[in-house]
Design a protein around this motif. Structure first.
Motif, PDB file in Angstrom:
ATOM      1  N   SER A 101       0.833  -1.214   0.000  1.00  0.00           N
ATOM      2  CA  SER A 101       0.000   0.000   0.000  1.00  0.00           C
ATOM      3  C   SER A 101       0.863   1.258   0.000  1.00  0.00           C
ATOM      4  O   SER A 101       0.415   2.320  -0.460  1.00  0.00           O
ATOM      5  CB  SER A 101      -0.934   0.004   1.212  1.00  0.00           C
ATOM      6  N   TRP A 102       2.130   1.142   0.478  1.00  0.00           N
ATOM      7  CA  TRP A 102       3.002   2.326   0.499  1.00  0.00           C
ATOM      8  C   TRP A 102       3.420   2.760  -0.903  1.00  0.00           C
ATOM      9  O   TRP A 102       3.966   3.846  -1.081  1.00  0.00           O
ATOM     10  CB  TRP A 102       4.235   2.093   1.364  1.00  0.00           C
ATOM     11  N   ALA A 103       3.135   1.919  -1.919  1.00  0.00           N
ATOM     12  CA  ALA A 103       3.472   2.292  -3.297  1.00  0.00           C
ATOM     13  C   ALA A 103       2.251   2.746  -4.081  1.00  0.00           C
ATOM     14  O   ALA A 103       2.332   2.960  -5.288  1.00  0.00           O
ATOM     15  CB  ALA A 103       4.125   1.119  -4.014  1.00  0.00           C
ATOM     16  N   GLU A 104       1.105   2.928  -3.401  1.00  0.00           N
ATOM     17  CA  GLU A 104      -0.110   3.367  -4.076  1.00  0.00           C
ATOM     18  C   GLU A 104      -0.271   4.878  -3.960  1.00  0.00           C
ATOM     19  O   GLU A 104      -0.041   5.477  -2.897  1.00  0.00           O
ATOM     20  CB  GLU A 104      -1.334   2.685  -3.462  1.00  0.00           C
ATOM     21  N   GLY A 105      -0.669   5.495  -5.068  1.00  0.00           N
ATOM     22  CA  GLY A 105      -0.987   6.917  -5.069  1.00  0.00           C
ATOM     23  C   GLY A 105       0.179   7.813  -4.745  1.00  0.00           C
ATOM     24  O   GLY A 105      -0.002   8.911  -4.212  1.00  0.00           O
ATOM     25  N   ARG A 106       1.384   7.392  -5.048  1.00  0.00           N
ATOM     26  CA  ARG A 106       2.575   8.194  -4.790  1.00  0.00           C
ATOM     27  C   ARG A 106       2.932   9.031  -6.011  1.00  0.00           C
ATOM     28  O   ARG A 106       2.449   8.792  -7.123  1.00  0.00           O
ATOM     29  CB  ARG A 106       3.757   7.288  -4.440  1.00  0.00           C
ATOM     30  N   ALA A 107       3.843   9.957  -5.795  1.00  0.00           N
ATOM     31  CA  ALA A 107       4.277  10.798  -6.908  1.00  0.00           C
ATOM     32  C   ALA A 107       5.051   9.998  -7.941  1.00  0.00           C
ATOM     33  O   ALA A 107       5.123  10.366  -9.116  1.00  0.00           O
ATOM     34  CB  ALA A 107       5.139  11.947  -6.383  1.00  0.00           C
ATOM     35  N   TRP A 108       5.616   8.866  -7.523  1.00  0.00           N
ATOM     36  CA  TRP A 108       6.409   8.035  -8.430  1.00  0.00           C
ATOM     37  C   TRP A 108       5.732   6.721  -8.793  1.00  0.00           C
ATOM     38  O   TRP A 108       6.209   5.972  -9.636  1.00  0.00           O
ATOM     39  CB  TRP A 108       7.760   7.724  -7.789  1.00  0.00           C
ATOM     40  N   SER A 109       4.616   6.433  -8.134  1.00  0.00           N
ATOM     41  CA  SER A 109       3.991   5.136  -8.356  1.00  0.00           C
ATOM     42  C   SER A 109       2.504   5.190  -8.067  1.00  0.00           C
ATOM     43  O   SER A 109       2.084   5.743  -7.045  1.00  0.00           O
ATOM     44  CB  SER A 109       4.645   4.077  -7.458  1.00  0.00           C
ATOM     45  N   ASP A 110       1.725   4.604  -8.985  1.00  0.00           N
ATOM     46  CA  ASP A 110       0.309   4.403  -8.715  1.00  0.00           C
ATOM     47  C   ASP A 110       0.070   3.024  -8.118  1.00  0.00           C
ATOM     48  O   ASP A 110      -0.852   2.840  -7.337  1.00  0.00           O
ATOM     49  CB  ASP A 110      -0.490   4.559 -10.019  1.00  0.00           C
ATOM     50  N   ARG A 111       0.892   2.072  -8.536  1.00  0.00           N
ATOM     51  CA  ARG A 111       0.789   0.738  -7.959  1.00  0.00           C
ATOM     52  C   ARG A 111       2.056  -0.045  -8.266  1.00  0.00           C
ATOM     53  O   ARG A 111       2.654   0.085  -9.327  1.00  0.00           O
ATOM     54  CB  ARG A 111      -0.425  -0.021  -8.509  1.00  0.00           C
ATOM     55  N   LEU A 112       2.452  -0.897  -7.320  1.00  0.00           N
ATOM     56  CA  LEU A 112       3.622  -1.742  -7.449  1.00  0.00           C
ATOM     57  C   LEU A 112       3.276  -3.108  -6.858  1.00  0.00           C
ATOM     58  O   LEU A 112       2.753  -3.190  -5.751  1.00  0.00           O
ATOM     59  CB  LEU A 112       4.815  -1.127  -6.704  1.00  0.00           C
ATOM     60  N   ASP A 113       3.568  -4.185  -7.625  1.00  0.00           N
ATOM     61  CA  ASP A 113       3.213  -5.529  -7.178  1.00  0.00           C
ATOM     62  C   ASP A 113       4.364  -6.490  -7.425  1.00  0.00           C
ATOM     63  O   ASP A 113       5.127  -6.339  -8.391  1.00  0.00           O
ATOM     64  CB  ASP A 113       1.980  -6.040  -7.929  1.00  0.00           C
ATOM     65  N   PHE A 114       4.453  -7.491  -6.551  1.00  0.00           N
ATOM     66  CA  PHE A 114       5.496  -8.513  -6.654  1.00  0.00           C
ATOM     67  C   PHE A 114       4.860  -9.894  -6.511  1.00  0.00           C
ATOM     68  O   PHE A 114       3.875 -10.068  -5.783  1.00  0.00           O
ATOM     69  CB  PHE A 114       6.543  -8.354  -5.541  1.00  0.00           C
ATOM     70  N   GLU A 115       5.464 -10.855  -7.181  1.00  0.00           N
ATOM     71  CA  GLU A 115       5.044 -12.244  -6.997  1.00  0.00           C
ATOM     72  C   GLU A 115       6.257 -13.158  -7.141  1.00  0.00           C
ATOM     73  O   GLU A 115       7.050 -13.026  -8.076  1.00  0.00           O
ATOM     74  CB  GLU A 115       3.994 -12.655  -8.030  1.00  0.00           C
ATOM     75  N   LEU A 116       6.393 -14.081  -6.200  1.00  0.00           N
ATOM     76  CA  LEU A 116       7.375 -15.164  -6.269  1.00  0.00           C
ATOM     77  C   LEU A 116       6.616 -16.475  -6.192  1.00  0.00           C
ATOM     78  O   LEU A 116       5.767 -16.647  -5.305  1.00  0.00           O
ATOM     79  CB  LEU A 116       8.384 -15.078  -5.115  1.00  0.00           C
ATOM     80  N   SER A 117       6.910 -17.398  -7.096  1.00  0.00           N
ATOM     81  CA  SER A 117       6.235 -18.695  -7.095  1.00  0.00           C
ATOM     82  C   SER A 117       7.268 -19.798  -7.329  1.00  0.00           C
ATOM     83  O   SER A 117       7.925 -19.821  -8.384  1.00  0.00           O
ATOM     84  CB  SER A 117       5.162 -18.762  -8.187  1.00  0.00           C
ATOM     85  N   TYR A 118       7.400 -20.683  -6.360  1.00  0.00           N
ATOM     86  CA  TYR A 118       8.267 -21.848  -6.499  1.00  0.00           C
ATOM     87  C   TYR A 118       7.433 -23.021  -6.986  1.00  0.00           C
ATOM     88  O   TYR A 118       6.294 -23.231  -6.553  1.00  0.00           O
ATOM     89  CB  TYR A 118       8.914 -22.191  -5.158  1.00  0.00           C
ATOM     90  N   TYR A 119       7.983 -23.814  -7.911  1.00  0.00           N
ATOM     91  CA  TYR A 119       7.276 -24.995  -8.399  1.00  0.00           C
ATOM     92  C   TYR A 119       8.200 -26.200  -8.345  1.00  0.00           C
ATOM     93  O   TYR A 119       9.419 -26.087  -8.432  1.00  0.00           O
ATOM     94  CB  TYR A 119       6.787 -24.781  -9.838  1.00  0.00           C
ATOM     95  N   ASN A 120       7.590 -27.357  -8.205  1.00  0.00           N
ATOM     96  CA  ASN A 120       8.333 -28.622  -8.218  1.00  0.00           C
ATOM     97  C   ASN A 120       7.426 -29.691  -8.809  1.00  0.00           C
ATOM     98  O   ASN A 120       6.286 -29.873  -8.363  1.00  0.00           O
ATOM     99  CB  ASN A 120       8.757 -29.019  -6.805  1.00  0.00           C
ATOM    100  N   HIS A 121       7.906 -30.371  -9.851  1.00  0.00           N
ATOM    101  CA  HIS A 121       7.160 -31.468 -10.471  1.00  0.00           C
ATOM    102  C   HIS A 121       8.026 -32.717 -10.463  1.00  0.00           C
ATOM    103  O   HIS A 121       9.198 -32.666 -10.838  1.00  0.00           O
ATOM    104  CB  HIS A 121       6.799 -31.143 -11.924  1.00  0.00           C
ATOM    105  N   GLU A 122       7.439 -33.835 -10.072  1.00  0.00           N
ATOM    106  CA  GLU A 122       8.119 -35.121 -10.157  1.00  0.00           C
ATOM    107  C   GLU A 122       7.186 -36.118 -10.825  1.00  0.00           C
ATOM    108  O   GLU A 122       6.047 -36.317 -10.389  1.00  0.00           O
ATOM    109  CB  GLU A 122       8.522 -35.633  -8.774  1.00  0.00           C
TER     110      GLU A 122
END
Length: 964
Positions: free
Chosen positions: A717-738
């Motif tokens: 939420s600290w990256a919403e509505g800022r002078a440098w950012s309207d929105r910023l999002d991150f995603e990390l996804s680990y996968y494992n298939h056997e």
């Protein structure tokens, strides 16, 4: 309040799904807070439960129509193969017909089609859906495939594409081991849209596309109709220097021993060195000769071959077949699509969809080489052919007898022309059903579907030969004279004395192969709320599905009888059916924690039943953060080709006992094994393509898999509505298939190396390898079985940023990156496949990193998008390089490195162009700087990996869309 905040986040994520951003987190609405309490439920691929949380337990990647258009390409296949999670898959850059034969899986080569691979686990382990309904597999005209041709789905009808990056057998059934691709078609379309497109590579390959889409309706009715046309012209391999003038040491420079000047390996029984009347390859003198360039009248001196018009055959005489091939295969597609929805009542709707898609495409290969004699190694008629001494063109004055003194005679008659493989493929899809709302409790959504789909293909192969006729034409001329049309065949004149038209007409034949796959299914689903837990509801979905698969493959009669010079293949006509039931639930255990579970029972007529389950969780401990994870069981039922196919495969197998152009063992630890097999220290394998008998196994069991994912989604939420950012999002996804019990044939290259290291004879790993008297490998058998264990894991990283509105426009950026931590495939005998992370092998690679970065700028009706696509370096084993003196593999170097590659794409768009509302113009260049793919020394055909890298050179395009 926290519940409202979670709904707010869900709305933001759902909105981002609809605009097609990579992360399901980027909001585009400014009034999210006001709308959060009035959310509609949605269905996201990976679950059939309608819910407000678009950030579900499983990772889903979404591309909407705007993002699809920004790629600058016009096919579903090309778009999906640019994903960072994508692996090597068939596409228009694979000029495969006539070069690879028929793979062991019975699916054929799918010439002209495009497939999708996720996690480098193969296209057969990816389930393709259209509007949540299973799509028919391709027939390919060369087998019964277990993969779908995604280019049978015209881009003109696509609203968005959702990619589930997780296993989902418990939700969708077989094949969904590596993930699911769900193509959502256009539905609520109003008005008329005319689209036109033209593009061209710097080396040719003009691409034209046009489509018309019309939609509308009334209070209870709406319909969409689309018609599209796509044409892509081919590019000759000779237009790229790498193929036309290959540098020494590349795979194409290794060349073929089937040359226009011809090659003969034989022994003269009248001049034995250690025996009488029979030539022993181990002790007697064998000729290995070819004609000198420019020869018009061959002169043979058995006492001194170099004194006549012949010389000893060397690697420098090999034929470069690449310029006759295609870098890009031509293709035309025509499609019609309609979707109709009619509200029978307030709660019941009739829906229907229909599609017809026709594709015509062409592959081309160098003129077909003729190989006759035991060393041909086809395992068929060609190996039994002898050349009579009375053949008027036989310069050696002796009979070349397949049972005594004959290795082979080969010639590539350029005068016949290149091999052409022309495909004509029809895809038909029809879906009719009902869906509605059952007004009980909070209401239950339900649907019933009846689907018929089929893919029917025909392939016409021209400029091939009838081997049985060649046997007659090379035998006793007196016998040939008694057969109508038969004339003695000249394989000895080189280019200076080409075959006559009469000879060509007698042995040349056109072959027609066809195949068809049909999928019929009926399904019923229901979803809704079960009961309340606190202020939220537990949701569920349940359903039934019955499917019937039919597959037919009708190879040309010459293939079935073994009389085709190209490849042997057996006919297939089989079917099976499956009935399934599933149930899925989502339970809000805590105010911040949801747990989901699913189970599916499947009953197959081929092998019996299977049950798979899946569990997952979604935890939102704070307003800005979601943690999620899944564990799923999966399975893949053997398809019809894997069960019943029987074919030959022209594997490019490097013989370590003496590869093409590189006599002698590749390393000292193999020398004893080679000698034990009968390949001495100076042995050289006669042909790089060693035919393998491959095929299906009706006793196959399903593959079984275990998959799990764990992910973090953070929208600060600290990256919403800022002078440098309207929105910023991150995603990390680990996968494992056997995967256990992976259906595969053995890795012959790895198996042969293991056999030789074990001494060459007498071990389990050596059972499939035998050699002729001269040391050449006989065609091994390599049938399918549940042989393998495959394990892979990695990490997806996604970042999205939207800037605020500045006076000079708005910026946005997104990053998608996939790193593969490990990939290991081991067969039942303990042999480890050469395929692993960072390695190039068998025309495919698993890079450590694949990264896409997009940067966009928008001002009013103008927008600019820049994309950078990065692939990290990979290595190829020098032991697999067919020529000893290869750049990058000299001086005892173990690996040759294919350097990292970055390709840049640029697009400029103008909406409401020239003040005409609804007109959108776009222009762009993919691969702006014309980056060439790295040279691959082991790759077939064109000296680069067509499944991993772009075509050489730039591609520019323009498009116009007018909607009114």
């Amino acid at each position: 309040m926290k519940p409202q905040r979670r709904n707010t986040l869900a709305y933001a994520i759902h909105a981002s799904l609809l605009v097609g951003l990579t992360l399901p987190l980027m909001a585009v609405a400014q009034d999210t807070q006001d709308q959060a309490k009035t959310l509609d439920t949605v269905t996201v691929t990976g679950t059939r439960i309608k819910q407000t949380n678009a950030v579900t337990a499983q990772p889903v990647f979404v591309l909407n129509r705007e993002k699809l258009e920004q790629t600058g390409v016009q096919t579903v296949g090309e778009i999906l193969q640019q994903l960072t999670a994508s692996g090597q898959a068939l596409n228009a850059k694979f000029n495969s017909s006539g070069n690879f034969g028929y793979p062991a899986d019975g699916g054929g080569i799918g010439a002209g089609s495009a497939q999708v691979d996720l996690r480098h686990l193969g296209s057969k382990r990816v389930l393709v859906l259209v509007d949540g309904i299973r799509w028919v597999n391709e027939s390919s005209a060369s087998g019964v495939s277990g993969s779908a041709d995604v280019n049978t789905i015209p881009l003109a009808i696509v609203e968005r594409i959702e990619v589930l990056e997780d296993g989902a057998s418990s939700i969708y059934g077989s094949d969904a081991i590596a993930g699911v691709v769900n193509v959502i078609t256009r539905r609520n379309f109003e008005g008329t849209e005319i689209h036109s497109y033209y593009g061209e590579y710097s080396k040719g390959g003009e691409t034209t596309e046009a489509s018309l889409t019309i939609g509308g309706g009334g209070e209870r009715f709406n319909a969409v109709f689309a018609a599209s046309y796509y044409e892509q012209k081919g590019i000759s391999s000779g237009d790229w220097e790498q193929s036309a003038y290959p540098t020494p040491g590349t795979g194409v420079r290794g060349g073929s021993s089937g040359t226009p000047q011809g090659r003969a390996i034989f022994c003269d029984p009248s001049r034995p060195a250690g025996s009488v009347g029979f030539c022993d390859p181990a002790t007697d003198f064998w000729y290995d000769v070819t004609l000198d360039d420019g020869t018009t009248s061959p002169v043979w001196n058995p006492a001194d071959p170099d004194a006549g018009t012949y010389h000893g055959f060397t690697g420098a005489d090999r034929f470069n077949f690449a310029p006759f091939n295609l870098l890009l295969t031509p293709s035309k597609r025509k499609a019609l699509f309609t979707s109709v929805n009619y509200d029978i009542s307030d709660n019941v709707r009739l829906h229907a969809k229909a599609l017809y898609n026709n594709r015509t495409s062409v592959n081309q290969a160098a003129p077909e080489p003729i190989f006759v004699g035991p060393f041909a190694g086809t395992g068929g008629i060609a190996d039994t052919i002898s050349i009579h001494e009375d053949n008027p063109y036989n310069p050696y004055g002796i009979t070349l007898d397949a049972n005594s003194n004959f290795g082979f005679v080969t010639k590539r008659p350029i005068e016949v022309g290149p091999r052409r493989f022309e495909q004509d493929v029809d895809t038909i899809y029809f879906n009719v059903g009902l869906d509605g709302l059952w007004n009980v409790g909070n209401g239950y959504n339900w649907d019933v579907n009846l689907v018929h789909s089929e893919n029917k293909a025909e392939q016409r192969f021209t400029n091939g030969y009838n081997v049985a006729k060649m046997k007659l034409a090379l035998g006793d001329p007196a016998v040939c004279a008694q057969v109508p049309g038969c004339v003695p065949l000249d394989l000895f004149g080189g280019q200076g004395r080409p075959m006559t038209q009469e000879m060509i007409d007698y042995i040349r034949t056109t072959q027609i192969d066809s195949s068809k796959q049909t999928l019929d299914l009926i399904s019923a689903n229901i979803t809704g709320d079960l009961f309340a837990i606190g202020d939220r509801y537990a949701g569920f979905a349940a359903g039934l599905e019955h499917r019937n698969y039919k597959g037919e493959f009708n190879p040309d009669p010459l293939r079935q009888s073994g009389e085709s010079q190209d490849s042997f293949a057996a006919a297939v006509s089989e079917d099976y059916d499956v009935s399934e039931v599933y149930v899925e639930g989502n339970f809000p255990l805590l105010d911040t924690l949801d747990v989901s579970a699913a189970i599916r029972y499947s009953d197959y007529s081929t092998f019996g039943d299977a049950t798979t389950g899946k569990i997952g969780f979604r935890w939102q401990p704070i307003e800005d953060l979601v943690l999620r994870g899944t564990y799923s069981e999966g399975f893949r039922a053997p398809n019809l080709g894997e069960l019943y196919g029987l074919t030959q495969f022209g594997a490019t197998l490097v013989d370590p006992c003496g590869s093409t152009g590189n006599p002698g063992p590749a390393s000292p630890d193999l020398a004893a094994g080679c000698l034990a097999q009968g390949a001495g220290p100076n042995f050289e394998q006669a042909n790089t393509q060693i035919t393998t008998f491959t095929g299906g196994n009706p006793n196959l069991e399903p593959e079984e898999s275990d998959s799990y994912t764990f992910g973090v989604v953070y929208a600060p939420s600290w990256a919403e509505g800022r002078a440098w950012s309207d929105r910023l999002d991150f995603e990390l996804s680990y996968y494992n298939h056997e995967i256990d019990g992976a259906i595969q044939a053995r890795d012959l290259q790895a198996l042969l190396l293991t056999c030789l290291r074990e001494g060459g004879v007498g071990t389990v790993n050596c059972a499939g390898f035998t050699r002729q008297a001269g040391g050449n490998l006989n065609p091994p058998e390599n049938f399918l079985d549940n042989l393998g264990t495959i394990e892979t894991d990695g990490l997806d990283i996604k970042v999205n940023w939207i800037g605020p509105e500045w006076g000079w426009g708005r910026l946005n950026a997104s990053l998608q990156a996939t790193t593969v931590f490990g990939y290991e495939a081991i067969d039942i005998d303990g042999n480890k496949s050469q395929r692993e992370v960072g390695i190039e092998v068998s025309d495919s690679a698993i890079p450590d990193w694949q990264t896409n970065l997009q940067v966009g700028w928008t001002l009013g009706d103008w927008n600019v998008n820049w994309t950078s696509r990065y692939i990290s370096a990979v290595d190829e084993a020098c032991s697999n390089v067919p020529v000893g003196e290869a750049p990058g593999c000299m001086g005892g170097v173990e690996f040759n490195t294919l350097g990292s590659t970055t390709v840049h794409d640029l697009q400029l768009g103008w909406r409401n162009a020239f003040a005409l509302e609804g007109l959108k113009l776009s222009a762009g260049v993919n691969n702006v700087f014309g980056k060439d793919p790295p040279v691959c020394l082991t790759c077939s055909l064109n000296g680069y990996d067509a499944g991993t890298y772009d075509l050489p050179g730039s591609f520019w395009y323009i498009s116009a869309d007018y909607r009114f």
